[in-house]
Design an enzyme around this catalytic site. Structure first.
Site: not given
Ligand code: EPZ
Length: 417
Positions: A22-23, A116, A121, A396, A304
């Protein structure tokens, strides 16, 4: 809303094949916005989140045709540059259209994703990086508007590793004038898969999978065909399910190296595992030693798989420790596990899990995608009947997980409610 009913305990035996990731599929499908001419994307799993991004792409004017697991997209007919609230709010990964729209169509209006269940996020790192590439960013009534006549290459260092942030900016930079260097980039395999798809379209991206990615801007990208990588989180979920319930399963169609740290943890806790190039053999009698786990960006332990690992820890001898370093609120499954008899104490971002003889089946409620997978595993090992409500969360991100588990001997059924 469907429910899933499980009668436990179950041993799991047999073979199971993984679906496309998915990701990886989500950013690759969004990247079709960058290419002129058709893009054929295959090995795309049938999931709610995939339907959501295809609805969004169609809303923008992309021609979308799905035949079995192959999807043909043509974005030459894009007329609308706005990703509406109701679609982005359904799935935050919709923000992945931001970079491609600005890069190719010079403007994007995307609803800011709300928080969420697992955390606030924000997307500040995406927006700061787009500004560094020369985009004008304005916020208006819950929408972000990004505009640029032409993006210019820049050096960007992310404050924290962000998976979709790295993907969004990689897609924005491929059509920028000059060279972009991303430092502290996410190293997830899904980032590599996206870079491979973009390079097939004519991009010049090097360093994907390391923390420094270089993108030499080009004038145009052309449609291509790409098969999405296998889902490493699905494979990890099945691996942890067998370790927790006991059994002997061959997990086929996966890359074991994507799960090195998870396999290492399980081997050290007494689970028998061997691997080939594209499969994992796992055998467990359910006797598990306690573990200490801390989630980290790839190649560390995946956030995850945190909830799914926590169920396994409830069966370990002694007290285990789980620390969630990525998201600030990703323990929603703990309350439900406690209702099944788990002894878990939370202290901030850490949880202490005391091994118990067994869990008891109970009616429980899914709160987010990976928490729902955790409850399925808990139902498999618990004594008695477990009813999981709100399984739309599960749908999902997992393609027919209940059917895959049933084939492995689980007493599991889906009921419309
Ligand atoms: C991706 O989410 C994945 N989703 C998530 O999978 C996964 O848990 C996550 O990466 C971490 O590995 C997809 O790829 C579609 P991040 P993403 O930006 O990109 C902070 C699942 O279950 N952050 O790497 O949204 C954020 O709050 C889903 O399949 C900021 O502060 O995660 C978090 O604490 C859930 N500002 C950390 O960074 C930003 O602009 C990592 O988030 C972006 C992120």
């Amino acid at each position: 809303m469907d429910k899933i009913v499980i009668w436990g305990p179950n041993r799991l035996e047999g073979q199971v094949s993984m679906s496309g990731a998915k990701n990886a599929a989500l950013p690759v499908l969004a990247s079709a916005l960058l290419a002129s001419g058709p893009c054929d994307i295959s090995n795309v799993p049938r999931l709610k989140d995939i339907e959501t991004i295809l609805s969004l792409l169609s809303h923008l004017g992309v021609q979308v045709d799905r035949k079995s697991d192959l999807i043909r997209l043509n974005s030459d007919s894009v007329r609308c540059l706005e990703a509406p609230y109701d679609l982005v709010n359904t799935m935050r990964a919709s923000v992945l259209v931001l970079g491609p729209l600005v890069a190719r169509f010079k403007k994007a209006k995307v609803s800011l994703p709300g928080g969420c269940a697992i955390g606030e996020r924000p997307i500040n790192l995406h927006l700061d990086a787009l500004e560094k590439l020369g985009a004008k960013i304005t916020l208006d009534k819950g929408y972000v508007i990004a505009e640029a006549e032409e993006l210019k290459g820049a050096k960007i260092c992310f404050d924290t590793s962000t998976v979709t942030g790295t993907e969004n900016i990689m897609m924005a930079a491929v059509l920028a004038r000059g060279v972009t260097v991303l430092e502290n980039a996410a190293k997830e395999p899904e980032v590599i898969d996206l870079a491979n798809a973009l390079n097939k379209m004519g991009a010049f991206i090097t360093g994907a999978g390391t923390d420094t990615i270089t993108i030499e801007g080009v004038r145009e990208l052309k449609g291509t065909s790409h098969s999405v990588m296998q889902d490493r989180i699905e494979a990890g979920t099945l691996l942890l399910a067998v370790a927790a319930t006991g059994g002997k399963v061959e997990i086929q169609n996966c890359d074991p190296h994507h799960l090195d740290v998870v396999i290492e943890k399980l081997l050290s806790s007494g689970v028998k595992i061997s691997t080939t190039k594209n499969s994992i053999f796992v055998e467990s009698d359910g006797a598990i030693q306690k573990m200490h786990v801390q989630t980290q960006p790839y190649p560390g332990f995946p956030t995850d798989l945190q909830a799914q690992m926590m169920v396994l820890m409830t069966q370990a001898q002694g007290t285990s420790l789980m620390t969630e370093s990525i998201f600030e609120n990703r323990f929603n499954h703990v309350a439900e596990l406690r209702r099944m008899g788990a002894h878990i104490m939370i202290d901030g971002r850490s949880a202490m899990i005391e091994g118990v003889k067994t869990l008891s089946g109970a009616p429980v409620m899914a709160t987010d995608l990976r928490a729902s997978a955790c409850l399925v595993i808990a139902g498999l090992l618990a004594q008695g009947k477990t009813e999981i409500s709100r399984v739309y969360h599960l749908d999902r991100g997992y393609e027919q997980l209940d059917q895959k588990l049933e084939k492995l001997g689980a007493r599991i059924e889906r009921r419309a409610s």
